[in-house]
Design an enzyme around this catalytic site. Structure first.
Site, short mmCIF file in Angstrom:
data_model
loop_
_atom_site.label_atom_id
_atom_site.label_comp_id
_atom_site.label_asym_id
_atom_site.label_seq_id
_atom_site.Cartn_x
_atom_site.Cartn_y
_atom_site.Cartn_z
N LYS A 183 0.83 -1.21 0.00
CA LYS A 183 0.00 0.00 0.00
C LYS A 183 0.86 1.26 0.00
O LYS A 183 0.64 2.19 -0.77
CB LYS A 183 -0.90 0.07 1.25
CG LYS A 183 -1.87 -1.06 1.42
CD LYS A 183 -2.80 -0.81 2.59
CE LYS A 183 -2.13 -0.77 3.95
NZ LYS A 183 -1.52 -2.03 4.40
N ARG A 199 12.16 -5.92 4.88
CA ARG A 199 12.03 -4.45 4.80
C ARG A 199 13.04 -3.77 5.73
O ARG A 199 13.24 -4.19 6.87
CB ARG A 199 10.61 -4.07 5.19
CG ARG A 199 10.33 -2.59 5.04
CD ARG A 199 8.88 -2.35 4.89
NE ARG A 199 8.12 -2.61 6.11
CZ ARG A 199 6.82 -2.35 6.22
NH1 ARG A 199 6.15 -1.87 5.20
NH2 ARG A 199 6.18 -2.59 7.34
N ARG A 225 12.16 -2.10 11.22
CA ARG A 225 11.10 -1.54 12.07
C ARG A 225 10.80 -2.53 13.19
O ARG A 225 10.72 -3.73 12.94
CB ARG A 225 9.83 -1.33 11.25
CG ARG A 225 9.78 0.00 10.55
CD ARG A 225 8.62 0.12 9.59
NE ARG A 225 7.32 -0.33 10.09
CZ ARG A 225 6.18 -0.15 9.42
NH1 ARG A 225 6.19 0.46 8.25
NH2 ARG A 225 5.04 -0.58 9.91
N ARG A 253 -8.73 1.35 9.73
CA ARG A 253 -8.34 -0.02 10.05
C ARG A 253 -9.38 -0.71 10.92
O ARG A 253 -9.24 -1.89 11.20
CB ARG A 253 -7.01 0.00 10.80
CG ARG A 253 -5.77 -0.25 9.94
CD ARG A 253 -4.58 -0.09 10.85
NE ARG A 253 -3.40 -0.78 10.46
CZ ARG A 253 -2.36 -0.20 9.87
NH1 ARG A 253 -2.40 1.06 9.51
NH2 ARG A 253 -1.28 -0.88 9.62
N ARG A 312 0.15 -8.38 13.95
CA ARG A 312 -0.44 -7.47 12.95
C ARG A 312 -1.35 -8.21 11.98
O ARG A 312 -2.41 -7.72 11.62
CB ARG A 312 0.68 -6.75 12.18
CG ARG A 312 1.42 -5.75 13.05
CD ARG A 312 2.74 -5.36 12.43
NE ARG A 312 2.59 -4.51 11.27
CZ ARG A 312 3.56 -4.32 10.37
NH1 ARG A 312 4.71 -4.94 10.49
NH2 ARG A 312 3.35 -3.53 9.35
P1 AMP Z 1 1.71 1.02 9.10
O1 AMP Z 1 2.93 1.81 8.76
O2 AMP Z 1 0.48 1.47 8.35
O3 AMP Z 1 1.93 -0.48 9.00
O4 AMP Z 1 1.37 1.32 10.65
C1 AMP Z 1 2.31 1.03 11.66
C2 AMP Z 1 1.60 0.93 12.99
O5 AMP Z 1 0.98 2.18 13.33
C3 AMP Z 1 0.46 -0.08 13.05
O6 AMP Z 1 0.90 -1.41 13.29
C4 AMP Z 1 -0.35 0.46 14.23
O7 AMP Z 1 0.28 0.19 15.46
C5 AMP Z 1 -0.26 1.97 13.99
N1 AMP Z 1 -1.36 2.43 13.10
C6 AMP Z 1 -1.23 2.95 11.85
N2 AMP Z 1 -2.42 3.27 11.34
C7 AMP Z 1 -3.34 2.92 12.29
C8 AMP Z 1 -4.77 2.97 12.35
N3 AMP Z 1 -5.49 3.44 11.32
N4 AMP Z 1 -5.36 2.54 13.48
C9 AMP Z 1 -4.65 2.09 14.54
N5 AMP Z 1 -3.31 1.99 14.54
C10 AMP Z 1 -2.65 2.40 13.42
#
Ligand code: AMP
Length: 220
Positions: free
Chosen positions: A13, A127, A160, A88, A171
């Site tokens: 994404k 990654r 990360r 989400r 996740r």
């Molecule tokens: P991402 O980079 O989108 O994979 O997000 C990394 C982390 O940020 C996720 O695993 C969550 O802990 C938090 N996070 C990002 N977006 C959301 C969301 N919409 N709702 C809740 N937690 C989020």
């Protein structure tokens, strides 16, 4: 053009949103990036979010909804946006519809990037991130010129915390239980388009541009 990108972690994404937002001239709003910035800056929000993020858990709805609402209410959001990683949860999806209705900026489409479990594991485990300039790499698919070093700023690349195996499991579980049902939510309201997330960025961009033209969302 107002889009939501759905799909499991590791579906590509972020990569697609980065390229497509430039081509379309719209904002790329990634809640993950916004939260990581807050963690880096040590703001109260960042301090609150860090533990959940490192463990691969979701940050509370109230926090993320507030963050996105504040971003969408800024005047530059009128040029359009791709929301990457938000919504989400069902609560976030409903809050987004309410916010966009209030702003009179309805969503055009939700794009769901489909992929397979082996591909997700391969993408996430390889990654690497530059902690200074936030550029993403992949040890096999997109390696830096010098192993472990950022091409742009020379910093040492890191993994990360939420790309560790235990966090990946959490996740994916949360994705299946809480986020995947949103696909039906957008299908029911006629806004869903499903795509093969394993197609490379350039050919996928061509497919998407054709789709947007067909739907009258960008010039022929
Ligand atoms: P991402 O980079 O989108 O994979 O997000 C990394 C982390 O940020 C996720 O695993 C969550 O802990 C938090 N996070 C990002 N977006 C959301 C969301 N919409 N709702 C809740 N937690 C989020």
């Amino acid at each position: 053009m107002r889009l939501v990108f759905l799909g499991p972690p590791g579906a590509g994404k972020g990569t697609h949103a980065q390229v497509l937002s430039k081509d379309l001239g719209v904002l790329h709003i990634s809640t993950g990036d916004m939260l990581r910035e807050a963690v880096k800056a040590g703001t109260p929000l960042g301090i609150e979010a860090k533990k959940n993020m490192d463990d691969g858990k979701l940050v509370p709805d109230k926090v993320v909804i507030g963050l996105v609402a504040e971003r969408l209410e800024r005047p530059d959001s009128k040029i359009g946006f791709i929301l990457d990683g938000f919504p989400r949860t069902a609560e976030q999806a409903k809050a987004l519809d309410v916010e966009l209705k209030m702003l009179d900026m309805p969503l055009d489409m939700a794009l769901d990037f489909e992929t397979t479990l082996p591909m997700i594991i391969r993408r996430l485990s390889g990654r690497r991130l530059c902690p200074k300039c936030n550029k993403n790499y992949h040890v096999r698919n997109y390696p830096p010129k010098k192993e472990g070093i950022c091409d742009l700023c020379g910093s040492t690349l890191v993994q990360r915390p939420d790309d560790r195996e235990e966090a990946i499991e959490t996740r994916l579980k949360l994705y299946r239980e809480v986020t995947e049902p949103l696909i039906q939510y957008y299908k029911d309201s006629g806004r869903l388009v499903q795509l093969d997330g394993d197609i490379d960025v350039a050919p996928l961009n061509v497919i998407l541009m054709d789709l947007f033209r067909e739907k009258g969302l960008c010039p022929k």
